[in-house]
Design an enzyme around this catalytic site. Structure first.
Site, mmCIF file in Angstrom:
data_model
loop_
_atom_site.group_PDB
_atom_site.id
_atom_site.type_symbol
_atom_site.label_atom_id
_atom_site.label_comp_id
_atom_site.label_asym_id
_atom_site.label_seq_id
_atom_site.Cartn_x
_atom_site.Cartn_y
_atom_site.Cartn_z
ATOM 1 N N GLY A 129 -51.278 23.709 31.692
ATOM 2 C CA GLY A 129 -51.882 23.412 30.394
ATOM 3 C C GLY A 129 -52.086 21.923 30.209
ATOM 4 O O GLY A 129 -52.358 21.207 31.179
ATOM 5 N N GLU A 130 -52.009 21.451 28.975
ATOM 6 C CA GLU A 130 -52.206 20.043 28.570
ATOM 7 C C GLU A 130 -53.680 19.623 28.642
ATOM 8 O O GLU A 130 -54.036 18.553 28.159
ATOM 9 C CB GLU A 130 -51.417 19.055 29.457
ATOM 10 C CG GLU A 130 -49.930 19.212 29.444
ATOM 11 C CD GLU A 130 -49.219 18.141 30.307
ATOM 12 O OE1 GLU A 130 -49.894 17.234 30.826
ATOM 13 O OE2 GLU A 130 -47.986 18.240 30.437
ATOM 14 N N GLY A 131 -54.513 20.434 29.322
ATOM 15 C CA GLY A 131 -55.883 20.029 29.632
ATOM 16 C C GLY A 131 -56.025 19.622 31.084
ATOM 17 O O GLY A 131 -57.076 19.096 31.486
#
Lengths: 353, 353
Positions: free
Chosen positions: A319-321
């Site tokens: 995640g996080e981008g």
């Protein structure tokens, strides 16, 4: 009318068909076997149609990482405690997190957004301050949030896009998430929409063992049984078993689509947000790109429902981008493939086919 | 002793185990769930072990695109005529080809190499001038080349690495190919090594139709039956059904491994070269990375035989080094992931697990 309804109304199919046809023709005439750069060619043509231009320049690349906490963490669904969420927000601000490193390589800016972290950030911290509440409620006991809070979280995402665009032209937007426990509401969302069995859609998140995975499945089943979210009402799904950052992520997609900005979503949680967005505003799909295929098994069902093929499968589950940032480089490359590879005619090779 | 034998002898397992262990430990302690950046973590640790350094800098990235012609084109195995091969070499020099565009995005230099193009290039053309002969013979009638020519083509690849390194430090090498008709010898090579049926290993190359594909399969079967190449003698395989650029590509891998330079191979043809290299010098595999999975069906069997997983599957079927160039960006990113993502301790998150 509300900001949400107004913004959904303003999403138009503004893709330029003439430019799309010109892109397809150019790709077919480039000095290479037709179609031999595969998925990159498809992407380059769609980007050209979105931008109305063969020579697309993705100069200003922005990633927004939406953060929120989850009451359901009380049920033991994650390896990490909730206070890691605000600590990671500080890590994003200090440029030390995974998404910062990958975004730097891609030439993209990362800004965190507080949609619902259970921590009060200093107002001067350079993040988007959009807290709707201090984390969701534990959805095994009560709805994650009220309907109004769900709408507010989506509208906060829309506001973020507007604030970004007020400062500068945004050429592409990537979405990312941070929120300990947030694979649980994300799996619940795809379960609510698809009606598939929860066990088919639930993965190990940060890396839980078999026993914890069984518990996580039961937790999601309990939430769905208790609240019975209506799959035809995406706001109902979001409010009952979703997350505040997931609402924000939905808002980013709706806001970007309304402005004609291509938007690339990251892993399970970002894609849960994109799913909420596209259930509310199906036209938004035209501007949406799927980045990677996560290890999380529910992700594939989200992509199927969205009708999108992810670009890469590097076995990410972070995640996080991070996946969006990797693929932003590939989207940037796609623009160069269309514009810069010469045609047979341009290079003087004329005796083919 | 010959250059080839000397170079093979000089390939050492120089991977630094201590650095590898330190990389694994750092990755496990970074502020993210353990292993959550998947394949990128594995790659970053292997690159660190090759370079003996946690903070690997892939500053000087070089791609060499080996070109050669193929007598077997007379049998109607390709959509394109052989004179496209030299025309594409000029296109590489003029920076207008697909690999140039993708390499520019990756910050890599591309140099073409003439291993056996059926055209005389001006000696001042900035390519590696390593012509062994003016294209191979039609292997349905006679061996593609002599054993001496096969050795010479591999040695030419080794010389190219030496010449590149004499000018500057090379941090990573990518391999690419150009040669109308060269999926035919490449499929023949994996058929010779694996013993699998030719139809299982043969694809459409530049995009031939069903009838032409059936013919291509028969052509390969005919060559293999006529010459019966010995799978335990890679030079025999190369000389009887191979290609001059494929020999050069094998030499690039052997030459890079001998110098401890990581080398990333492209599609079907480059991987055929890498296969010849690793059958001759199995230690070379330690330095070898597979870039993408091609649409060409024989490619997967090559990767299996090499024990390598390709990084991406973007449905490429082009060659030139295009897939290697895309993945060079990912390898560069992998070095940043290992070196730049902070550990939990470095960012002050201490209450996890």
């Amino acid at each position: 009318m509300s900001l949400l309804n107004n913004t959904i109304e303003s999403i138009k199919d503004s893709l330029n068909e003439n430019v799309f046809e010109a892109a397809i023709e150019r790709l077919a005439n480039q000095a290479k076997p037709a179609g031999s750069l595969g998925i990159m060619e498809d992407i380059s043509a769609r980007l050209a149609a979105i931008k109305g231009n063969i020579d697309v320049q993705l100069t200003n690349k922005q990633i927004v990482t939406c953060a929120g906490d989850h009451g359901v963490v009380q049920e033991g669904v994650s390896l990490f405690p909730s206070d890691v969420t605000p600590q990671m927000v500080y890590n994003f601000v200090n440029n030390g997190a995974s998404v910062n490193v990958i975004a730097r390589h891609a030439g993209a800016m990362v800004t965190a957004a507080d949609l619902g972290v259970n921590h009060d950030f200093d107002k001067n911290l350079p993040i988007f301050h959009k807290k709707v509440r201090h984390g969701t409620a534990n959805f095994t006991k009560e709805p994650a949030m009220t309907r109004q809070e769900a709408i507010r979280s989506i509208e906060a995402g829309i506001e973020i896009v507007e604030e970004l665009c007020a400062k500068q032209e945004v050429d592409i937007l990537g979405t990312g998430d941070m929120g300990i426990g947030n694979t649980t509401p994300s799996s619940a969302i795809i379960a609510a929409f698809s009606g598939f069995k929860v066990e088919k859609l639930t993965g190990r998140g940060t890396g839980i063992d078999d026993t914890a995975l069984k518990n996580k499945i039961k937790v999601i089943e309990k939430g769905l049984e208790l609240h019975n979210p209506d799959p035809n009402d995406p706001i109902d799904v979001l409010s009952k078993v979703g997350g505040l950052e997931i609402g924000g992520l939905a808002g980013l997609v709706i806001g970007a689509a309304a402005k004609g900005i291509p938007v690339i979503c990251d892993g399970l949680i970002s894609t849960a947000g994109a799913l909420i967005a596209c259930e509310l505003a199906p036209e938004a799909k035209k501007y949406l790109f799927a980045s990677h295929k996560s290890v999380e098994i529910g992700h594939t069902y989200m992509h199927e429902r969205l009708g999108l093929d992810p670009l890469i499968d590097l076995k990410f589950r972070l995640g996080e981008g991070t996946g969006a940032a990797v693929c932003m480089e590939l989207l940037d490359l796609a623009t160069r493939i269309l514009a810069d590879i010469k045609t047979f005619e341009e290079v003087g090779i004329t005796d083919v086919q």
